[in-house]
Design an enzyme around this catalytic site. Structure first.
Site, PDB file in Angstrom:
ATOM      1  N   LEU A 138       3.766 -10.030  23.101  1.00 28.14           N
ATOM      2  CA  LEU A 138       2.809  -9.762  24.160  1.00 28.14           C
ATOM      3  C   LEU A 138       1.516 -10.460  23.766  1.00 28.14           C
ATOM      4  CD1 LEU A 138       3.268  -5.911  24.838  1.00 28.14           C
ATOM      5  CD2 LEU A 138       4.168  -7.815  26.202  1.00 28.14           C
ATOM      6  N   ASP A 139       0.780 -10.961  24.750  1.00 28.38           N
ATOM      7  CA  ASP A 139      -0.508 -11.573  24.454  1.00 28.38           C
ATOM      8  C   ASP A 139      -1.401 -10.581  23.725  1.00 28.38           C
ATOM      9  OD1 ASP A 139       0.381 -13.758  25.850  1.00 28.38           O
ATOM     10  OD2 ASP A 139      -0.754 -13.320  27.670  1.00 28.38           O
ATOM     11  N   LYS A 140      -2.333 -11.102  22.964  1.00 29.73           N
ATOM     12  CA  LYS A 140      -3.255 -10.251  22.207  1.00 29.73           C
ATOM     13  C   LYS A 140      -3.858  -9.145  23.070  1.00 29.73           C
ATOM     14  CE  LYS A 140      -7.840 -10.356  20.099  1.00 29.73           C
ATOM     15  NZ  LYS A 140      -9.049 -11.176  19.824  1.00 29.73           N
ATOM     16  N   THR A 142      -2.855  -7.975  25.986  1.00 28.39           N
ATOM     17  CA  THR A 142      -1.928  -7.238  26.840  1.00 28.39           C
ATOM     18  C   THR A 142      -1.387  -6.057  26.045  1.00 28.39           C
ATOM     19  OG1 THR A 142      -1.280  -9.217  28.074  1.00 28.39           O
ATOM     20  CG2 THR A 142       0.236  -7.351  28.132  1.00 28.39           C
ATOM     21  N   ARG A 241       0.191 -14.319  33.974  1.00 26.40           N
ATOM     22  CA  ARG A 241      -1.198 -14.757  34.190  1.00 26.40           C
ATOM     23  C   ARG A 241      -1.259 -16.101  34.894  1.00 26.40           C
ATOM     24  NH1 ARG A 241      -3.436 -14.280  28.237  1.00 26.40           N
ATOM     25  NH2 ARG A 241      -5.428 -14.788  29.241  1.00 26.40           N
TER      26      ARG A 241
END
Length: 326
Positions: A138-140, A142, A241
């Site tokens: 997961l993105d930082k 998120t 995104r």
């Protein structure tokens, strides 16, 4: 011990670059890891070493040697984790926003991997260069549900499910703009941005197929915001995104693919304050479902949005309820 995978390059894929093809075959590896294997001559085509950009004709025999995990920099760190489930094969955590998943340039410590190394004494391979226990990311910024494998068997089983797109992944996202249809699908390839190398884009010529399914949960008409439930068919970097930014529906708070002007344009001062306080994209991985690699049972894990995102949604729900539109 190193493991070797052998297979035949399919003729229908003729003309594809070797590194691109291998990236599809080994989704648990990054492009840089694939290139490293090729550069170290661990990938042979017809028994000979080749370059990453080699274009194959079809019918060639491929041999890919995956070395055993070797110790690298990450050290165990006592970082608090919210554990949703754990057994001897895997661990499921509720990742907070702001926590980087894997050590990288600028983030050599304080990551989820560092935390898992401390928490799981039996997390085999988590410190390896090529076969970390991290099966997906997961993105930082998120938040939400993630699974990590504790052994090679669990890792391979889960990676195969991600490759087959059989993993259930639901996200909750708040976007700028009103989505008029009730549900739909975005099918646009995603690849590295041609100019800004830290960004992804669906407008490049070398993107990989990316599919996002969406459903409207609630519309906040006067604030021109829409709450969406999203299901990922593929898992490209920054997929959600990028897809919604391309539709001029950027995620609320997304400074990379959105615009600070969208936040400043919010007329409601309290709503604007809450979004500025959030300070990140309004995206939460709320559900993860898969087949347990050891038991074969279908399992599913959920988490509620963190308090900063819940504050925004609660404020909007309360506001529209008071005005008779809830």
């Amino acid at each position: 011990m190193a493991t070797t995978h052998t297979f035949v390059f399919p003729e229908p894929a003729a003309g594809r670059r070797l590194d691109h093809f291998l990236a599809d075959q080994f989704p648990e590896f990054s492009r840089s890891q694939i290139k490293k294997l090729i550069d170290e001559q661990r990938v042979l085509v017809g028994g000979r070493a080749v370059k990453a950009g080699e274009r194959l004709k079809g019918g060639e025999s491929l041999s890919v040697e995956i070395p055993s995990p070797v110790p690298v920099e990450p050290q165990a760190q006592d970082i608090a984790l919210s554990v949703l489930y754990e057994d001897s094969h895997l661990i499921v955590i509720d990742k907070p926003a702001g926590l980087v998943v894997h050590p990288a340039a600028g983030h050599s410590s304080g990551t989820l991997v560092n935390a898992l190394l401390h928490h799981c004494g039996d997390l085999a391979g988590i410190g390896g260069e090529l076969r970390p226990g991290i099966v997906h990311r997961l993105d930082k910024d998120t938040s939400g549900v993630m699974v990590a494998a504790k052994n090679d068997l669990a890792h391979q089983h889960l990676a195969a499910q991600f490759k087959a797109h059989s993993i259930r992944r639901h996200y909750l996202a708040l976007v700028h703009g009103l989505v008029t249809a009730d549900c739909g699908e975005i099918d646009r390839p995603i690849g590295r941005h041609a100019v800004e190398r830290k960004k992804m884009s669906s407008r490049g010529s070398r993107g990989r197929r990316a599919v996002t399914h969406w459903r409207v949960v609630k519309r906040y008409d006067r604030d021109r915001l829409t709450l969406l439930d999203l299901t990922l068919e593929t898992g490209r970097t920054h997929q959600i995104r990028v897809h919604f930014a391309d539709l001029n529906l950027p995620l609320v708070g997304d400074a990379v693919y959105g615009s600070s002007s969208r936040t400043h344009s919010l007329v409601d001062t309290e709503l604007r304050r809450l979004v500025q306080k959030l300070g990140r994209q309004a995206l939460h991985a709320r559900l993860l479902g898969f087949v347990h690699p050891a038991t074969g049972a279908a399992v599913e894990f959920q988490s509620l949005p963190p308090s900063d995102l819940q504050d925004i949604l609660a404020y909007l729900d309360g506001k529209y309820l008071r005005e008779g539109q809830g």
